[in-house]
Design a protein around this motif. Sequence first.
Motif, PDB file in Angstrom:
ATOM      1  N   THR A   3     -12.675   7.142  -4.110  1.00 52.93           N
ATOM      2  CA  THR A   3     -12.097   5.766  -4.205  1.00 52.93           C
ATOM      3  C   THR A   3     -11.489   5.604  -5.537  1.00 52.93           C
ATOM      4  O   THR A   3     -10.551   4.985  -5.635  1.00 52.93           O
ATOM      5  CB  THR A   3     -13.486   4.641  -3.999  1.00 52.93           C
ATOM      6  N   LYS A   4     -11.772   6.255  -6.544  1.00 57.26           N
ATOM      7  CA  LYS A   4     -11.250   6.019  -7.920  1.00 57.26           C
ATOM      8  C   LYS A   4      -9.917   6.576  -7.866  1.00 57.26           C
ATOM      9  O   LYS A   4      -8.862   6.020  -8.480  1.00 57.26           O
ATOM     10  CB  LYS A   4     -12.078   6.731  -8.979  1.00 57.26           C
ATOM     11  N   GLN A   5      -9.698   7.754  -7.348  1.00 55.44           N
ATOM     12  CA  GLN A   5      -8.393   8.453  -7.169  1.00 55.44           C
ATOM     13  C   GLN A   5      -7.249   7.565  -6.101  1.00 55.44           C
ATOM     14  O   GLN A   5      -6.219   7.170  -6.842  1.00 55.44           O
ATOM     15  CB  GLN A   5      -8.495   9.820  -6.651  1.00 55.44           C
ATOM     16  N   LYS A   6      -7.926   6.753  -5.298  1.00 50.59           N
ATOM     17  CA  LYS A   6      -7.184   6.124  -4.318  1.00 50.59           C
ATOM     18  C   LYS A   6      -6.671   4.839  -5.167  1.00 50.59           C
ATOM     19  O   LYS A   6      -5.752   4.363  -5.169  1.00 50.59           O
ATOM     20  CB  LYS A   6      -7.916   5.633  -3.017  1.00 50.59           C
ATOM     21  N   ASN A   7      -7.657   4.403  -5.835  1.00 47.41           N
ATOM     22  CA  ASN A   7      -7.428   2.922  -6.678  1.00 47.41           C
ATOM     23  C   ASN A   7      -6.231   3.495  -7.619  1.00 47.41           C
ATOM     24  O   ASN A   7      -5.367   2.616  -7.944  1.00 47.41           O
ATOM     25  CB  ASN A   7      -8.422   2.606  -7.230  1.00 47.41           C
ATOM     26  N   GLU A   8      -6.389   4.427  -8.412  1.00 44.33           N
ATOM     27  CA  GLU A   8      -5.425   4.966  -9.347  1.00 44.33           C
ATOM     28  C   GLU A   8      -3.812   5.196  -8.618  1.00 44.33           C
ATOM     29  O   GLU A   8      -2.785   4.554  -9.116  1.00 44.33           O
ATOM     30  CB  GLU A   8      -5.576   6.178  -9.759  1.00 44.33           C
ATOM     31  N   LEU A  10      -2.830   3.393  -5.902  1.00 47.65           N
ATOM     32  CA  LEU A  10      -2.549   2.106  -5.397  1.00 47.65           C
ATOM     33  C   LEU A  10      -2.027   1.344  -6.879  1.00 47.65           C
ATOM     34  O   LEU A  10      -0.654   0.861  -6.743  1.00 47.65           O
ATOM     35  CB  LEU A  10      -3.661   1.490  -4.998  1.00 47.65           C
ATOM     36  N   GLU A  11      -2.658   1.545  -7.657  1.00 47.02           N
ATOM     37  CA  GLU A  11      -1.964   0.860  -9.088  1.00 47.02           C
ATOM     38  C   GLU A  11      -0.526   1.555  -9.494  1.00 47.02           C
ATOM     39  O   GLU A  11       0.176   0.867  -9.795  1.00 47.02           O
ATOM     40  CB  GLU A  11      -3.054   1.023 -10.145  1.00 47.02           C
ATOM     41  N   ALA A  12      -0.682   2.813  -9.457  1.00 45.09           N
ATOM     42  CA  ALA A  12       0.563   3.315  -9.581  1.00 45.09           C
ATOM     43  C   ALA A  12       2.034   3.064  -8.828  1.00 45.09           C
ATOM     44  O   ALA A  12       3.110   2.910  -9.092  1.00 45.09           O
ATOM     45  CB  ALA A  12       0.384   5.141  -9.532  1.00 45.09           C
ATOM     46  N   SER A  13       1.440   2.730  -7.494  1.00 44.64           N
ATOM     47  CA  SER A  13       2.416   2.316  -6.529  1.00 44.64           C
ATOM     48  C   SER A  13       2.894   0.800  -6.811  1.00 44.64           C
ATOM     49  O   SER A  13       4.282   0.602  -7.115  1.00 44.64           O
ATOM     50  CB  SER A  13       2.041   2.216  -5.215  1.00 44.64           C
ATOM     51  N   LEU A  14       1.934  -0.071  -7.350  1.00 48.68           N
ATOM     52  CA  LEU A  14       2.406  -1.484  -7.524  1.00 48.68           C
ATOM     53  C   LEU A  14       3.171  -1.303  -8.816  1.00 48.68           C
ATOM     54  O   LEU A  14       4.130  -2.075  -8.965  1.00 48.68           O
ATOM     55  CB  LEU A  14       0.970  -2.217  -7.775  1.00 48.68           C
ATOM     56  N   CYS A  65      -5.154  -9.253  -3.151  1.00 46.18           N
ATOM     57  CA  CYS A  65      -6.061  -8.472  -2.096  1.00 46.18           C
ATOM     58  C   CYS A  65      -5.730  -6.973  -2.167  1.00 46.18           C
ATOM     59  O   CYS A  65      -6.480  -6.264  -2.079  1.00 46.18           O
ATOM     60  CB  CYS A  65      -5.623  -9.194  -0.839  1.00 46.18           C
ATOM     61  N   LEU A  66      -4.447  -6.693  -2.086  1.00 46.60           N
ATOM     62  CA  LEU A  66      -4.052  -5.183  -2.069  1.00 46.60           C
ATOM     63  C   LEU A  66      -4.661  -4.496  -3.152  1.00 46.60           C
ATOM     64  O   LEU A  66      -5.128  -3.429  -3.143  1.00 46.60           O
ATOM     65  CB  LEU A  66      -2.425  -4.964  -1.892  1.00 46.60           C
ATOM     66  N   LEU A  67      -4.466  -5.070  -4.546  1.00 47.09           N
ATOM     67  CA  LEU A  67      -5.038  -4.434  -5.797  1.00 47.09           C
ATOM     68  C   LEU A  67      -6.591  -4.456  -5.611  1.00 47.09           C
ATOM     69  O   LEU A  67      -6.796  -3.457  -6.298  1.00 47.09           O
ATOM     70  CB  LEU A  67      -4.500  -5.266  -6.881  1.00 47.09           C
ATOM     71  N   ASN A  68      -7.298  -5.160  -4.901  1.00 50.58           N
ATOM     72  CA  ASN A  68      -8.577  -5.209  -4.977  1.00 50.58           C
ATOM     73  C   ASN A  68      -9.275  -4.606  -3.805  1.00 50.58           C
ATOM     74  O   ASN A  68     -10.436  -4.637  -3.599  1.00 50.58           O
ATOM     75  CB  ASN A  68      -9.033  -6.567  -5.404  1.00 50.58           C
TER      76      ASN A  68
END
Length: 140
Positions: A3-8, A10-14, A65-68
């Motif tokens: 999950t941590k890697q997915k979130n990273e 996601l944040e990089a994409s944003l 919502c996407l970010l979280n």
Amino acid sequence: MQTKQKNELLEASLERAATILGDITEPVMTQYYASHPGAKISFQDHGLGNSVKLEAEMVESVIYCLLNWYERPEEIRIMFGSTVPHHKHALNVSTEWFAGLIDAAITIISDTIPETSAEELTVWAEIRTGFQTLVEEAQS
């Protein structure tokens, strides 16, 4: 993938999307109205003379919502559990329109991801599927 890697990812994409596009509201709404032209009238009606402000607020909510999605999934599920029915019944916003705005945001963000970033693209495909399921569950 954790999950941590997915979130990273996601944040990089944003961050990339913001760097490339600046404020993504306009491209998201252009994409959205292209797929859901009837929604424009709804935004004009509900915007009470300031549909641009309402559009910005709605895109901001989608981005939140996407970010979280990975950090606070229960919060997003609870939010959708009340927001989707409210939009449908009180505001006469179809579930298709509701889901369409989320999909437009995901499309605009995903379009900035290089084709060589397979893991990042996989994360966004997972997010898209997750939000589609979430909206379907919230409407019942």
